[in-house]
Design an enzyme around this catalytic site. Structure first.
Site, PDB file in Angstrom:
ATOM      1  N   GLU A  62      61.720  45.155  47.644  1.00 18.00           N
ATOM      2  CA  GLU A  62      61.531  45.321  46.201  1.00 18.00           C
ATOM      3  C   GLU A  62      61.693  46.767  45.759  1.00 18.00           C
ATOM      4  OE1 GLU A  62      58.281  43.855  42.809  1.00 18.00           O
ATOM      5  OE2 GLU A  62      57.782  43.791  44.947  1.00 18.00           O
ATOM      6  N   THR A  86      37.916  44.172  53.408  1.00 13.38           N
ATOM      7  CA  THR A  86      37.322  42.846  53.214  1.00 13.38           C
ATOM      8  C   THR A  86      38.079  41.757  53.960  1.00 13.38           C
ATOM      9  OG1 THR A  86      36.341  43.474  51.107  1.00 13.38           O
ATOM     10  CG2 THR A  86      36.667  41.120  51.504  1.00 13.38           C
ATOM     11  N   SER A 126      32.942  48.824  52.210  1.00 14.83           N
ATOM     12  CA  SER A 126      33.402  47.432  52.222  1.00 14.83           C
ATOM     13  C   SER A 126      33.594  46.887  53.633  1.00 14.83           C
ATOM     14  CB  SER A 126      34.708  47.306  51.440  1.00 14.83           C
ATOM     15  OG  SER A 126      34.499  47.601  50.080  1.00 14.83           O
ATOM     16  N   GLU A 148      39.316  37.384  47.395  1.00 15.07           N
ATOM     17  CA  GLU A 148      38.759  38.697  47.048  1.00 15.07           C
ATOM     18  C   GLU A 148      39.410  39.263  45.795  1.00 15.07           C
ATOM     19  OE1 GLU A 148      38.233  43.252  48.761  1.00 15.07           O
ATOM     20  OE2 GLU A 148      39.997  42.061  49.271  1.00 15.07           O
ATOM     21  N   ASP A 165      36.921  47.177  42.670  1.00 15.31           N
ATOM     22  CA  ASP A 165      36.409  48.347  43.382  1.00 15.31           C
ATOM     23  C   ASP A 165      37.323  49.555  43.204  1.00 15.31           C
ATOM     24  OD1 ASP A 165      34.845  49.650  45.785  1.00 15.31           O
ATOM     25  OD2 ASP A 165      36.945  49.684  46.394  1.00 15.31           O
ATOM     26  N   HIS A 216      29.182  45.326  47.417  1.00 17.88           N
ATOM     27  CA  HIS A 216      28.363  46.489  47.048  1.00 17.88           C
ATOM     28  C   HIS A 216      28.555  46.735  45.562  1.00 17.88           C
ATOM     29  CE1 HIS A 216      32.091  48.765  46.727  1.00 17.88           C
ATOM     30  NE2 HIS A 216      32.430  48.300  47.906  1.00 17.88           N
ATOM     31  N   ASP A 254      34.879  42.677  44.972  1.00 25.89           N
ATOM     32  CA  ASP A 254      34.655  43.966  45.644  1.00 25.89           C
ATOM     33  C   ASP A 254      34.168  44.994  44.618  1.00 25.89           C
ATOM     34  OD1 ASP A 254      34.857  46.393  47.137  1.00 25.89           O
ATOM     35  OD2 ASP A 254      36.324  45.419  48.437  1.00 25.89           O
TER      36      ASP A 254
END
Length: 592
Positions: A266, A205, A142, A362, A367, A409, A92
């Site tokens: 967590e 994505t 995206s 991904e 990105d 992109h 990405d």
């Protein structure tokens, strides 16, 4: 001489190493006495790199390398098998500049000069370019790009899994305009399917692989406007467990799956990590109940993840963070798996299916680091991404697995100045600006790093630009660096990888993957291979010729219809007017 000046002469420094190398001493080439000064000026050229540097002075070095490369290309045979498996690695925001800079960083992390490094991506024999624009914007996001390369259809900015008839954020325009993805095509073909991401699994994505949404931001029902819910649109997280029976889901995004107020396992102390859903649904529990009779595991930490036996697992949902995963350099290896580990686990689970699998991997935080203007983080994410690609190749067979690497992109990252060979890719250019101030080799066209103080750029001589938190300088001030619109690389290896050569529209990628693996609408490849070129000596050529003739006749009929329609309009023109003359001219110009 300007180069040597900015290195020290201009500031009145008398560095003996610089003096030894300076052209002002009248030397036209490096002699043995001069060469000993090189490691002091070019640290990357210290032993053992110094010998390699001088090896490159020999023309035969380059001729030999070129001959070897040429022969390997000449020996290459096209793989026309039907792809049993398809792995799409999506970086990405990994534009060409990021790709190049990551290559150099990977080499420098291995104590090499960097420029000559061969990344795993570099070994892919077939390379093309994809045009990334969306239907409504010159530079895409995206969501629009993911819809293109996963669903085979270009669409509008911010929309997911829908055609361009859908308006951004308008639920009612979504109905009837949904488009299916290659994940659905693969599942319909009997293959197993999976998603691995370093972002939340509801992000743009991965979401385009399974969801249909007029807005990429509708992660959970809490993110949807009331109008969208009244018009019966569904949030992305709900679609994750409903639309497609996904075998492996790995990433982040826990908080979008649980009811509002549900403490995160967590980060129980962090209110922003708690569940967000307003409808009271616990999608994790629903997913588990849907897998009754199957071996399905939900995990949220590395110890449980490591305990999952791929050979005995049918389904896996692993959500390691409430939102996006941590950056690679900030990841705690004891609590969070790397993208290499998650890729390996996914492949080992999916490859048990004798019909094969489709996997989307991904590297999503490349990105996000760029948006923050942090080149250090972006490049380290890209290096980790390349390592995951290497793991994917290691675990699969090239004769049956089509592997694609591409980006959705780019970003306005520039690679500039005249840095010396082997200089840190995260360092400063040896050439300074006309304001007598240094600048970094990597900069952004826009971003949060724009800093002008009293009309001047900041002086970064004493700033460590190789620090992970350093924000690169940028030309224009924006809170978040934008995307950029140049073409992105598409790299391929395996069955039918040659289909990905050339300059193509980005939506072509989905169709080429589907064709190669006999998924989706075009099944010609699994029914005896592609239709050969038309020629008079074969029947298939005759079929193509007939199709072309029919198409031409239909076009002619359409043109004649337009002409008749315009002629009827002309019949209403009883006076010689400008309007009638314009209509006559238009009819005469209609192509046939």
């Amino acid at each position: 001489h300007d180069l040597w000046g900015v290195l020290g002469w201009r500031r009145g420094q008398r560095d003996p190493h610089l003096e030894a190398l300076s052209p002002r001493r009248g030397r036209r080439s490096f002699d043995s006495r001069t060469r000993r000064h090189l490691p002091h000026v070019f640290p990357a050229l210290s032993s053992p790199f110094l010998s390699a540097y001088f090896e490159e002075e020999n023309p035969e070095f380059w001729r030999s390398k070129a001959k070897q490369t040429l022969q390997s290309v000449l020996d290459r045979k096209l793989n026309t098998n039907v792809a049993k498996n398809v792995i799409l690695f999506l970086g990405d925001g990994m534009g060409i500049t990021t790709y190049t800079a990551a290559r150099i960083l990977k080499g420098q992390l291995q104590h090499q000069t960097g420029e000559e490094t061969v990344m795993t991506m570099d070994t892919f024999p077939h390379v093309g370019l994809a045009k990334t624009y969306s239907v409504d914007f010159q530079i895409p996001d995206s969501a629009a790009t993911a819809t293109a390369y996963l669903c085979g259809v270009k669409t509008n900015l911010n929309t997911i899994g829908v055609s361009a008839a859908t308006r951004n954020g308008v639920c009612r325009t979504q109905k009837g305009n949904e488009v299916t993805s290659i994940l659905k095509w693969a599942k319909d073909a009997g293959k197993s399917v999976g998603i691995v991401t370093t972002t939340r699994v509801q992000h743009a994505t991965p979401a385009a692989a399974y969801a249909h949404s007029a807005s990429r931001k509708w992660y959970s029902d809490a993110d949807m406007p009331d109008a969208a819910q009244r018009d019966n649109c569904t949030d992305i997280a709900s679609q994750l467990i409903k639309n497609i029976d996904i075998d492996v889901i790995i990433g982040g995004g826990r908080k979008y799956m649980t009811p509002r107020g549900t403490k995160d396992p967590e980060y129980s102390w962090d209110l922003s990590s708690w569940g967000t859903r307003r409808d009271g649904r616990n999608l994790i529990q629903e997913w588990q109940s849907m897998k009754t009779g199957k071996v399905a595991h939900y995990v949220w930490n590395k110890s449980d993840f490591d305990a999952v036996d791929p050979e005995a697992t049918d389904y896996l949902m692993a959500l390691f963070e409430p939102g996006d995963l941590r950056y690679e350099v900030e990841r705690d290896p004891s609590t969070d798996p790397s993208i290499v580990e998650t890729t390996e686990k996914a492949i080992r689970i999916l490859q048990k299916n004798p019909r094969g699998f489709f996997l989307l991997v991904e590297g999503g935080r490349i990105d996000q680091a760029h948006h923050a203007g942090r080149a250090y983080m972006a490049l380290h994410e890209a290096v980790a991404f390349d390592n995951a690609i290497a793991k994917g190749l290691e675990l699969t067979k090239e004769n049956e697995t089509l592997t694609i690497v591409t980006a959705d992109h780019s970003h306005p990252l520039t690679f500039n100045g005249f840095p010396f060979r082997g200089q840190s890719i995260l360092g400063k250019s040896p050439l300074w600006g006309t304001d007598f101030l240094p600048y970094t080799t990597l900069m952004y066209g826009n971003g949060p790093g724009h800093k002008i103080i009293n009309g001047k750029r900041p002086d970064i001589r004493n700033v460590d630009t190789k620090d992970k938190n350093y924000v690169q300088l940028s030309a224009a001030p924006v809170d978040s660096t934008t995307h950029s619109g140049e073409d992105v690389a598409v790299l391929a290896r395996g069955p039918m990888a040659h289909l990905f050569s050339g300059v193509q529209e980005q939506n072509y990628i989905a169709h080429a993957m589907g064709y190669a693996a006999c998924m989706g609408a075009d099944l010609r490849h699994c029914n005896g291979g592609p239709i050969p070129p038309a020629n008079p000596s074969n029947k298939s050529g005759a079929v193509q010729t007939s199709s072309a003739l029919l198409s031409s006749l239909l076009s002619l009929l359409l043109a004649l219809t337009v002409i008749i329609d315009e002629s009827l309009k002309l019949g209403m023109c009883y006076e010689i007017t400008a309007e009638c003359a314009q209509q006559q001219e238009m009819v005469l110009k209609i192509p046939i």
